[in-house]
Structures are given as structure tokens and as C-alpha cells.
Design an enzyme around this catalytic site. Structure first.
Site, PDB file in Angstrom:
ATOM      1  CD  GLU A 181      54.253  41.977  33.460  1.00  0.00           C
ATOM      2  OE1 GLU A 181      53.599  42.362  32.488  1.00  0.00           O
ATOM      3  OE2 GLU A 181      53.892  41.033  34.189  1.00  0.00           O
ATOM      4  NE  ARG A 183      43.964  42.389  29.705  1.00  0.00           N
ATOM      5  CZ  ARG A 183      44.728  43.459  29.889  1.00  0.00           C
ATOM      6  NH1 ARG A 183      45.990  43.452  29.472  1.00  0.00           N
ATOM      7  NH2 ARG A 183      44.251  44.549  30.465  1.00  0.00           N
ATOM      8  CE1 TYR A 215      43.707  45.353  37.334  1.00  0.00           C
ATOM      9  CE2 TYR A 215      44.417  43.156  38.003  1.00  0.00           C
ATOM     10  CZ  TYR A 215      44.716  44.447  37.616  1.00  0.00           C
ATOM     11  OH  TYR A 215      46.025  44.842  37.500  1.00  0.00           O
ATOM     12  NE  ARG A 243      40.731  31.187  54.525  1.00  0.00           N
ATOM     13  CZ  ARG A 243      41.716  30.301  54.555  1.00  0.00           C
ATOM     14  NH1 ARG A 243      41.538  29.112  55.128  1.00  0.00           N
ATOM     15  NH2 ARG A 243      42.898  30.597  54.028  1.00  0.00           N
ATOM     16  CG  LEU A 247      48.490  41.779  31.542  1.00  0.00           C
ATOM     17  CD1 LEU A 247      47.611  40.616  31.970  1.00  0.00           C
ATOM     18  CD2 LEU A 247      48.078  43.056  32.259  1.00  0.00           C
ATOM     19  CE  LYS A 299      44.338  44.347  34.057  1.00  0.00           C
ATOM     20  NZ  LYS A 299      45.751  44.756  34.147  1.00  0.00           N
TER      21      LYS A 299
END
Length: 286
Positions: free
Chosen positions: A182, A52, A33, A101, A206, A150
Site C-alpha cells: 500500500e 474499524r 487512531y 514506564r 490497512l 490502525k
């Protein structure tokens, strides 16, 4: 008023937007995301977020369902359709829905990625916390090792924010091997004797788009920047501290684990960097 959202090439009222129960983002957190801020109806740091995004997709061997040029147009169209002046645009791409799945990745030639975007109207620039600062606690960092990607695996950061809330704080800084990695949704910094210190880039954190911009602006303003790990004990003895992210820009930290920094108020370095970031980002916004 209902928002207009974007799902797999279509603009839809949010109530009509649907994603399969077999989508791998839902079943395996198999997705990435980005969040791009909007000020004055324009996008901040869009190019950095787009780059990114492509890196995250490549690291997970996930095809991109859209070009950067088309992605920019989708962002702009969502701003227009939702009359968004200030807020954020959330983007998520998953490996798609194979119809059942299975841990094994589906064939991308058969199962296309899922792409979803939606807007969030929110005050970002003129927020009280920027003047009062926020309080953070420290927690153990028990996330997986590839934090430079991310991904939508955000359960532990969510738990960290709840730990902070339960402790009467605003956020948490994660600590691994005695060193701060972080924040739950931001990069962490301390200031000591005028020097800005923040963890070096690696798989442990990140690679923040706002981080890159703020450090560039700091160096252009002749501020001293040192990219290295620091301990939570070192942070508690700092003159000031702050965090950066796409949604908070530069946010002062005034307390760590109940220990006040400096005089307990936002420091001059964080305040100046927030001012510079907002000024320069507005100029470069698209």
C-alpha cells in the site's frame, strides 16, 4: 483562532489540552487512531471508521472509553465548536497513563484509556492534485506484520513520505516480496485494460474505509474489480493508477519511479471514481 479539542471527556482550548508524559501512546506507540473527513459540515463514512476503531481496539485488547453513539456526538460537537466546513477530525485512543514506564500493560480497571480528538481545517474536494495527479516512488516495506490494525506506529510511513519528497515525488508505495502492499497513508490501485486491480485484504494492508466504499461504487457502476497482489513492474506498465484514503478520496497517480503512466495525465477510471465517491459520500454524510 485557537481550536477546541476533546481530551478525556472535556472540551478545551488547544493550548490548555494536556496528556501525561507517562501516556503509553507517547512511550510505546500503544494506541490506535482514525481520521474522519468532513464536507459541508458533515461526516463522511463515520460508521465505517467507528467499526474499524472497535476492531483495532479489540485486536490490541484495549478497552473503548466511549460508545459509538457518544463518539458521533463528540465529532458533531467539535464540528460545531470549530465551525468546521471542510477538513478532518483526528481521533486517538491509547492504553492510558499508568504513572510510570513499564512494558507490561497496565490494569484497565485502574488505568483508563486516553482519548483525544481534534479538528483540521483543510480543502479536500477541490484540490489541484486531483486534476494533475501525483508521483510516487517505490520503497521497501519494513513495517511490522499487523498493518490491518490502525495503530499510531507511523514512523516508517513518515520516513517514506520524506524519501518521496527527497526524490521529487509526492508519496511512496511500499513493496514486500516484490509486490505492492500500500501507500504510506493510502491504499494503492492500478488499472489495466479497464480492470481495477488492488491488493486483497489481509494483515499486510490497512482495511481502508474509503477503499471499501470506492470498490462498492465501482462494482455498482459495472466496473471490473480484481483484488490481488501486483508487482511494481506491473504497476509501471498499467494504463493508470490511483490511491484512496479518507483525506485524499480518490487521487490519480501519474508516475511511478519516474515512469509515466499512459499519457502522463490522470486517467478516466480514477476521475470517474472520484466523482462518484464525492457525490455518493456527500449524500450519505451525517
Amino acid at each position: 483562532m485557537s481550536r477546541t479539542v476533546y481530551v478525556n471527556g472535556e472540551y478545551l482550548p488547544e493550548a490548555e489540552a494536556k496528556v501525561s508524559v507517562f501516556d503509553r501512546g507517547f512511550l510505546f506507540a500503544d494506541g490506535v487512531y482514525e481520521v474522519t473527513s468532513v464536507l459541508g459540515g458533515k461526516l463522511l463514512d463515520f460508521e465505517g471508521h467507528a467499526k474499524r476503531l472497535q476492531r483495532s481496539l479489540a485486536e490490541l485488547d484495549m478497552p473503548s472509553p466511549i460508545s459509538t453513539e457518544d463518539l458521533l456526538e463528540v465529532h458533531r460537537e467539535l464540528v460545531r465548536r470549530n465551525d468546521l466546513d471542510e477538513g478532518m477530525i483526528y481521533l486517538q485512543i491509547t492504553r492510558g497513563a499508568a504513572g510510570d514506564r513499564d512494558f507490561v500493560f497496565p490494569d484497565p480497571e485502574v488505568t483508563p484509556p486516553t482519548i483525544v480528538l481534534f479538528t483540521q481545517s483543510k480543502t479536500l474536494a477541490d484540490v489541484p492534485a486531483a486534476k494533475t495527479g501525483i508521483k510516487v516512488i517505490s520503497i521497501d516495506d519494513i513495517r511490522w506484520g499487523r498493518r490491518d490494525i490502525k495503530t499510531v506506529q507511523l514512523l516508517y510511513p513518515s520516513m517514506g513520505k520524506m524519501m518521496a519528497k527527497a526524490a521529487g515525488a509526492d508519496d511512496a508505495w511500499m513493496v514486500e516480496d516484490g509486490e505492492v502492499t500500500e501507500g504510506t497513508s493510502n491504499n494503492a490501485y492500478i488499472v489495466k485494460d479497464g480492470k481495477i486491480i488492488t491488493r486483497h485484504l489481509g494483515s499486510e494492508i490497512l482495511h481502508g474505509i474509503t477503499r471499501a466504499a470506492v470498490l462498492r461504487f465501482a462494482r455498482e457502476a459495472q466496473m471490473v474489480v480484481e483484488e490481488r497482489a501486483f508487482t511494481i513492474e506491473e504497476a509501471k506498465e498499467a494504463d493508470e493508477a490511483f490511491v484512496t484514503s479518507a483525506s485524499s478520496f480518490v487521487m490519480p497517480v501519474v508516475s511511478i519511479d519516474g515512469v509515466s503512466l499512459g499519457d502522463g495525465m490522470p486517467g478516466p477510471v480514477a476521475a470517474r471514481l472520484r466523482e462518484i465517491y464525492l457525490d455518493e459520500s456527500r449524500k450519505a454524510a451525517v
